[in-house]
Design a protein around this motif. Structure first.
Motif, PDB file in Angstrom:
ATOM      1  N   ARG A 183       0.837  -1.712  -0.069  1.00  0.00           N
ATOM      2  CA  ARG A 183       0.161   0.418   0.236  1.00  0.00           C
ATOM      3  C   ARG A 183       1.176   1.287  -0.201  1.00  0.00           C
ATOM      4  NH1 ARG A 183      -5.122  -0.256   1.512  1.00  0.00           N
ATOM      5  NH2 ARG A 183      -4.786   1.452   2.483  1.00  0.00           N
ATOM      6  N   ASN A 184       1.986   1.184   0.490  1.00  0.00           N
ATOM      7  CA  ASN A 184       2.995   2.891   0.834  1.00  0.00           C
ATOM      8  C   ASN A 184       3.531   2.830  -0.289  1.00  0.00           C
ATOM      9  OD1 ASN A 184       1.473   3.487   2.986  1.00  0.00           O
ATOM     10  ND2 ASN A 184       2.196   1.450   4.230  1.00  0.00           N
ATOM     11  N   CYS A 214       3.416   4.335  -6.783  1.00  0.00           N
ATOM     12  CA  CYS A 214       2.615   3.773  -7.269  1.00  0.00           C
ATOM     13  C   CYS A 214       3.187   2.951  -9.429  1.00  0.00           C
ATOM     14  CB  CYS A 214       1.359   4.503  -8.133  1.00  0.00           C
ATOM     15  SG  CYS A 214       0.099   3.257  -9.183  1.00  0.00           S
ATOM     16  N   LYS A 240       2.874   9.277  -6.968  1.00  0.00           N
ATOM     17  CA  LYS A 240       2.041   8.670  -5.478  1.00  0.00           C
ATOM     18  C   LYS A 240       2.605   7.416  -4.910  1.00  0.00           C
ATOM     19  CE  LYS A 240      -0.841  12.010  -7.907  1.00  0.00           C
ATOM     20  NZ  LYS A 240      -2.957  11.926  -7.903  1.00  0.00           N
ATOM     21  N   LYS A 241       2.247   7.061  -3.438  1.00  0.00           N
ATOM     22  CA  LYS A 241       1.464   5.696  -2.787  1.00  0.00           C
ATOM     23  C   LYS A 241       0.707   5.523  -3.735  1.00  0.00           C
ATOM     24  CE  LYS A 241       3.907   7.044   1.358  1.00  0.00           C
ATOM     25  NZ  LYS A 241       3.623   7.192   2.946  1.00  0.00           N
ATOM     26  N   TYR A 242       0.993   3.958  -3.857  1.00  0.00           N
ATOM     27  CA  TYR A 242       0.539   3.375  -4.247  1.00  0.00           C
ATOM     28  C   TYR A 242      -1.435   3.431  -3.306  1.00  0.00           C
ATOM     29  CZ  TYR A 242      -1.528  -1.107  -6.354  1.00  0.00           C
ATOM     30  OH  TYR A 242      -2.477  -2.545  -7.094  1.00  0.00           O
ATOM     31  N   LYS A 243      -1.409   3.188  -2.416  1.00  0.00           N
ATOM     32  CA  LYS A 243      -2.568   3.570  -2.079  1.00  0.00           C
ATOM     33  C   LYS A 243      -3.738   4.847  -2.562  1.00  0.00           C
ATOM     34  CE  LYS A 243      -0.835   5.239   2.657  1.00  0.00           C
ATOM     35  NZ  LYS A 243      -0.552   4.984   4.095  1.00  0.00           N
ATOM     36  N   LYS A 244      -2.699   5.276  -2.675  1.00  0.00           N
ATOM     37  CA  LYS A 244      -3.545   6.949  -2.730  1.00  0.00           C
ATOM     38  C   LYS A 244      -3.308   7.063  -4.757  1.00  0.00           C
ATOM     39  CE  LYS A 244      -3.814   9.048   1.253  1.00  0.00           C
ATOM     40  NZ  LYS A 244      -4.635  10.089   1.760  1.00  0.00           N
ATOM     41  N   CYS A 245      -3.386   6.102  -5.012  1.00  0.00           N
ATOM     42  CA  CYS A 245      -3.767   6.149  -6.297  1.00  0.00           C
ATOM     43  C   CYS A 245      -4.179   5.400  -7.058  1.00  0.00           C
ATOM     44  CB  CYS A 245      -2.205   6.382  -7.406  1.00  0.00           C
ATOM     45  SG  CYS A 245      -1.388   6.554  -8.521  1.00  0.00           S
TER      46      CYS A 245
END
Length: 289
Positions: free
Chosen positions: A5-6, A9, A15-20
């Motif tokens: 998740r962190n 991406c 961006k972090k994967y969890k935000k993207c």
């Protein structure tokens, strides 16, 4: 590649994967597990790439605007080629057609029964009553765009004017069918239904294509199809829609002398319009037209 998740991406956004793209990938995996064909990651453009394609598209549209202003009876297709080349290079860009796979010119100019890939020549002169497709492709800072327009030269017959009009309507209906999490088959179905309802046919041998980082990328965009079938359309995909609509049968052949020019098999006229299209979160956007 499995991301946490962190992690940053995979798309290149920083961006972090969890935000993207985490939720995006989860949805895509669910669709894949249901048996749907889904795009690969290299078909999905990030914000930087989309902006690069937009800048290329501005030049591409400027070229077509210039051709629209200048095209006339008595003009040679070589003159069109020079207009395209001069405008493109003066804006710091490159005509994508030039030397692509050995193609000798900067633009494709296809007249009457020429379906696509017509090679400009000093000897080919636009005449009263011609219908003409001018297909322009541009590379700017490494990003590609592609679009074409039809032009009616002088006094065009009612039947051929209808062909040009319906071909444009087919393109617009194909574009309107582009929806995030819809299907490629939706595009082809919309185009095919409208063309055939008007007594015309849709060329099968050629279609649209992914574009942006390369001139021709996946997926292949067929202009015939069935709704709910084909690859899933997702935000970030960029491709062309460019239906070739024939007044007669859809069969075509390639000129053996130049290995490029495509003609209708039965000698009937053909018309084509083309957009470069971006699938967005809420619908679709025309990048070049």
């Amino acid at each position: 590649m499995i991301l946490n998740r962190n992690d940053i991406c995979w798309c290149g956004s920083g961006k972090k994967y969890k935000k993207c793209h985490l939720e995006f990938d989860e949805k895509l995996n669910r669709l894949k597990n249901q048996g749907h064909e889904v795009p690969t990651r290299d078909m999905i453009k990030n914000e930087k790439q989309i902006q690069g394609i937009r800048e290329s598209a501005k030049i591409n549209d400027g070229v077509l605007d210039l051709v629209q202003e200048k095209i006339r009876v008595g003009m040679s297709t070589e003159e069109i080629d020079k207009l395209v080349y001069d405008y493109t290079v003066s804006h710091g860009a490159i005509p994508a057609d030039l030397n692509y796979g050995g193609y000798p010119k900067s633009v494709c100019v296809s007249i009457n029964d020429v379906v696509c890939h017509g090679i400009p020549s000093e000897d080919t002169i636009l005449e009263d009553g011609d219908i003409v497709n001018v297909d322009v492709s541009t590379i700017y800072n490494g990003y590609f765009s592609d679009a074409s327009r039809m032009f009616m030269i002088g006094n065009v017959s009612e039947e051929h004017a209808k062909l040009v009009r319906v071909a444009k309507e087919c393109l617009d209906k194909g574009f309107e069918a582009v929806k995030p999490w819809g299907f490629l088959g939706d595009i082809g179905a919309a185009i095919q239904e409208h063309a055939e309802a008007n007594g015309f046919s849709v060329v099968r041998a050629f279609g649209g294509h992914g574009i942006g980082i390369k001139f021709h990328e996946d997926p292949f965009v067929a202009h015939v199809g069935k709704r709910g079938e084909g690859m899933v359309l997702v935000p970030g995909m960029v491709f062309t829609i460019e239906p070739m609509i024939n007044e007669g049968d859809y069969e075509v052949f390639i000129d053996e002398d130049d290995d490029w020019t495509v003609y209708t098999e039965d000698g009937g006229y053909s018309a084509q319009w083309e957009y470069t299209v971006l699938v967005t979160e809420t619908g679709a956007e025309i990048l070049s037209r």
